[in-house]
Write a protein that holds these residues in place. Structure first.
Motif, short mmCIF file in Angstrom:
data_model
loop_
_atom_site.label_atom_id
_atom_site.label_comp_id
_atom_site.label_asym_id
_atom_site.label_seq_id
_atom_site.Cartn_x
_atom_site.Cartn_y
_atom_site.Cartn_z
N ARG A 44 -12.30 4.14 16.42
CA ARG A 44 -11.39 3.01 16.21
C ARG A 44 -11.19 2.83 14.72
N MET A 45 -9.95 2.78 14.31
CA MET A 45 -9.61 2.65 12.89
C MET A 45 -8.57 1.56 12.73
N TRP A 46 -8.58 0.92 11.59
CA TRP A 46 -7.64 -0.14 11.30
C TRP A 46 -7.09 0.11 9.91
N PHE A 47 -5.79 0.30 9.81
CA PHE A 47 -5.13 0.51 8.53
C PHE A 47 -4.24 -0.69 8.25
N ILE A 48 -4.28 -1.19 7.04
CA ILE A 48 -3.42 -2.30 6.64
C ILE A 48 -2.46 -1.80 5.57
N LEU A 49 -1.19 -1.94 5.82
CA LEU A 49 -0.18 -1.61 4.83
C LEU A 49 0.43 -2.92 4.37
N GLU A 50 0.43 -3.14 3.07
CA GLU A 50 0.95 -4.39 2.52
C GLU A 50 2.09 -4.08 1.56
N SER A 51 2.89 -5.08 1.31
CA SER A 51 3.93 -4.92 0.30
C SER A 51 4.14 -6.24 -0.42
N SER A 69 2.70 9.40 11.84
CA SER A 69 2.98 10.83 12.01
C SER A 69 1.78 11.68 11.60
N GLY A 70 1.17 11.33 10.48
CA GLY A 70 -0.01 12.07 10.01
C GLY A 70 -1.18 11.92 10.95
N LEU A 71 -1.38 10.70 11.46
CA LEU A 71 -2.49 10.48 12.41
C LEU A 71 -2.26 11.24 13.70
N ASN A 72 -1.02 11.26 14.19
CA ASN A 72 -0.71 12.02 15.40
C ASN A 72 -0.93 13.51 15.21
N ALA A 73 -0.64 14.01 14.01
CA ALA A 73 -0.86 15.43 13.73
C ALA A 73 -2.36 15.76 13.69
N LEU A 74 -3.16 14.85 13.12
CA LEU A 74 -4.60 15.08 13.02
C LEU A 74 -5.33 14.84 14.34
N MET A 75 -4.82 13.88 15.13
CA MET A 75 -5.50 13.48 16.36
C MET A 75 -4.49 13.36 17.51
N PRO A 76 -4.00 14.50 18.00
CA PRO A 76 -3.01 14.45 19.08
C PRO A 76 -3.55 13.68 20.29
N GLY A 77 -2.68 12.89 20.90
CA GLY A 77 -3.08 12.13 22.08
C GLY A 77 -3.74 10.80 21.78
N SER A 78 -3.86 10.46 20.51
CA SER A 78 -4.50 9.19 20.17
C SER A 78 -3.56 8.02 20.49
N LEU A 79 -4.15 6.87 20.76
CA LEU A 79 -3.39 5.66 21.01
C LEU A 79 -3.23 4.92 19.69
N ILE A 80 -2.00 4.69 19.29
CA ILE A 80 -1.72 4.02 18.02
C ILE A 80 -0.89 2.78 18.31
N GLU A 81 -1.36 1.64 17.86
CA GLU A 81 -0.63 0.38 18.00
C GLU A 81 -0.25 -0.10 16.61
N ARG A 82 0.95 -0.67 16.50
CA ARG A 82 1.39 -1.23 15.22
C ARG A 82 1.80 -2.67 15.43
N ARG A 83 1.50 -3.47 14.42
CA ARG A 83 1.92 -4.87 14.43
C ARG A 83 2.38 -5.24 13.03
N ARG A 84 3.48 -5.96 12.97
CA ARG A 84 3.96 -6.47 11.69
C ARG A 84 3.62 -7.95 11.64
N ILE A 85 2.96 -8.34 10.60
CA ILE A 85 2.58 -9.74 10.40
C ILE A 85 3.28 -10.22 9.15
N ALA A 86 4.12 -11.19 9.29
CA ALA A 86 4.81 -11.75 8.12
C ALA A 86 4.14 -13.07 7.74
N VAL A 87 3.90 -13.22 6.46
CA VAL A 87 3.30 -14.47 5.97
C VAL A 87 4.20 -15.07 4.92
#
Length: 87
Positions: A44-51, A69-87
């Motif tokens: 389980r990994m958690w990446f935070i991208l901020e701007s 795309s990079g994660l899918n290439a390294l770990m085919p079949g992985s489940l990836i969820e994305r969420r955008r949080i605006a503050v």
């Protein structure tokens, strides 16, 4: 260094990341600690991208797509969820 424990003290006002066990990294995430690093057994990994306001949302979306795309290439079949949080 080289996986050995090193005790460092952050400068006054320096940004750090911490959890209930202790400080996990400092200086806006440029240095990770051994306890929180990713390795071959990580499931389980958690990446935070901020701007900042000056960064176009499209650039942040592009960075997110590149990461996924990079994660899918390294770990085919992985489940990836994305969420955008605006503050």
């Amino acid at each position: 260094m080289n996986g050995e424990a090193v005790i460092e003290n952050p400068a006054s006002g320096e940004v750090i990341w911490r959890d209930n066990v202790g400080v996990t990294c400092r200086r806006w995430n440029w240095r990770q600690g051994t306890r929180t690093r990713l390795d071959y057994a990580s499931s389980r990994m958690w990446f935070i991208l901020e701007s900042l306001e000056t960064m176009p949302e499209a650039a942040l979306d592009e960075a997110s797509e590149m990461l996924v795309s990079g994660l899918n290439a390294l770990m085919p079949g992985s489940l990836i969820e994305r969420r955008r949080i605006a503050v």
